[in-house]
Design a protein around this motif. Structure first.
Motif, PDB file in Angstrom:
ATOM      1  N   ASN A 135       5.857 -24.951 -24.480  1.00 38.34           N
ATOM      2  CA  ASN A 135       6.714 -25.821 -23.677  1.00 38.34           C
ATOM      3  C   ASN A 135       8.113 -25.887 -24.285  1.00 38.34           C
ATOM      4  O   ASN A 135       8.257 -26.216 -25.465  1.00 38.34           O
ATOM      5  CB  ASN A 135       6.121 -27.232 -23.610  1.00 38.34           C
ATOM      6  CG  ASN A 135       4.783 -27.259 -22.901  1.00 38.34           C
ATOM      7  OD1 ASN A 135       4.594 -26.585 -21.892  1.00 38.34           O
ATOM      8  ND2 ASN A 135       3.843 -28.027 -23.428  1.00 38.34           N
ATOM      9  N   THR A 161       2.866 -32.208 -25.190  1.00 41.52           N
ATOM     10  CA  THR A 161       2.518 -31.037 -25.992  1.00 41.52           C
ATOM     11  C   THR A 161       1.545 -31.402 -27.103  1.00 41.52           C
ATOM     12  O   THR A 161       0.565 -30.688 -27.357  1.00 41.52           O
ATOM     13  CB  THR A 161       3.794 -30.396 -26.579  1.00 41.52           C
ATOM     14  OG1 THR A 161       4.616 -29.933 -25.507  1.00 41.52           O
ATOM     15  CG2 THR A 161       3.461 -29.241 -27.496  1.00 41.52           C
ATOM     16  N   GLY A 177       5.381 -26.306 -28.702  1.00 42.16           N
ATOM     17  CA  GLY A 177       6.676 -26.391 -28.036  1.00 42.16           C
ATOM     18  C   GLY A 177       7.819 -25.956 -28.921  1.00 42.16           C
ATOM     19  O   GLY A 177       7.680 -25.831 -30.142  1.00 42.16           O
TER      20      GLY A 177
END
Length: 251
Positions: A135, A161, A177
């Motif tokens: 992400n 996340t 992420g």
């Protein structure tokens, strides 16, 4: 370094420009099979390289998300890596920003990624090697600096996340992420600002970025492909700052 990503099927949302395009190209260089998702067909065609497929759609549209995932699976037969990169900024101060704009930011920067993550994870459960979801948030998900709509949606992404990473590692799916700082590329706002007022922007860089320059899309992409690889097998639910020391947060 051989990241063992050859022939992996990778979907990058917002992959036709900027950071997303750089991420897509980095996976291609590792021998992966890459699909990029974007709203504008001309941009997708311009970004396409050999070994890459394009998928047109709006990540904020639930029907488009469903269709694109089906088209991706029809094309590649599986999904090994999902990169939730699509996003944008809107509004101004909190009091001058409508609730509709806050909702739009959450749908674009956060909720679309949650839906894609759930769809991808449901398929990755059947993969012998599991999968990876990356992400793309921002350092402003941890501290002030961007517009309030952007900060809030990126903060939600960082929190998601961690939660989803802890949940999905039990299925051999790693969720992590990347939080970029200020990245300079031809289609980004920093490029426009630099051209409009170079003295002001150069002063900003000198004052706020410890490394003394803007970051590049390649520097973000290198971290993303690492996180998608087995070399990052013990990185779970983390969001890594890629910012040249720009962030003020100490956690």
């Amino acid at each position: 370094m051989n990241l063992d990503l050859k022939a992996k099927a990778v979907l990058v949302t917002g992959g036709s420009k900027g950071i997303g395009q750089g991420i897509a190209y980095a996976f291609l260089s590792e021998g992966a099979k890459v699909g990029i998702l974007g709203r504008h067909l001309e941009d997708l065609k311009a970004a396409k390289k050999e070994g890459m497929e394009i998928f047109q759609g709006d990540v904020t549209d639930a029907k488009d998300r469903e269709r694109v995932m089906k088209e991706f699976l029809d094309t590649f037969g599986a999904i090994d890596v999902l990169v939730n990169n699509a996003g944008g900024s809107n509004g101004s101060s909190v009091m001058e920003t409508s609730m509709n704009q806050f909702e739009e930011a959450m749908h674009l920067n956060f909720l679309s990624a949650v839906d894609f993550s759930k769809k991808a994870a449901a398929i990755m459960k059947g993969n012998s090697d599991g999968g990876a979801i990356i992400n793309i948030s921002s350092i402003f998900g941890r501290e002030s600096g961007g517009k309030p709509t952007y900060n809030a949606s990126k903060a939600a992404m960082i929190s998601f996340t961690k939660s989803f990473g802890d949940e999905m590692i039990k299925e051999n799916i790693r969720v992590n992420g990347v939080a970029p700082g200020s990245i300079l590329h031809n289609t980004g706002n920093w490029k426009k600002r630099l051209e409009q007022d170079p003295d002001k922007i150069n002063s900003f860089v000198e004052e706020h970025i410890s490394a003394g320059r803007f970051g590049t899309v390649e520097e973000v992409a290198n971290v993303v492909v690492f996180l998608a690889s087995k070399k990052a097998s013990w990185v779970i639910g983390s969001t890594l700052n890629v910012d040249g020391g720009q962030s003020y947060s100490n956690f």
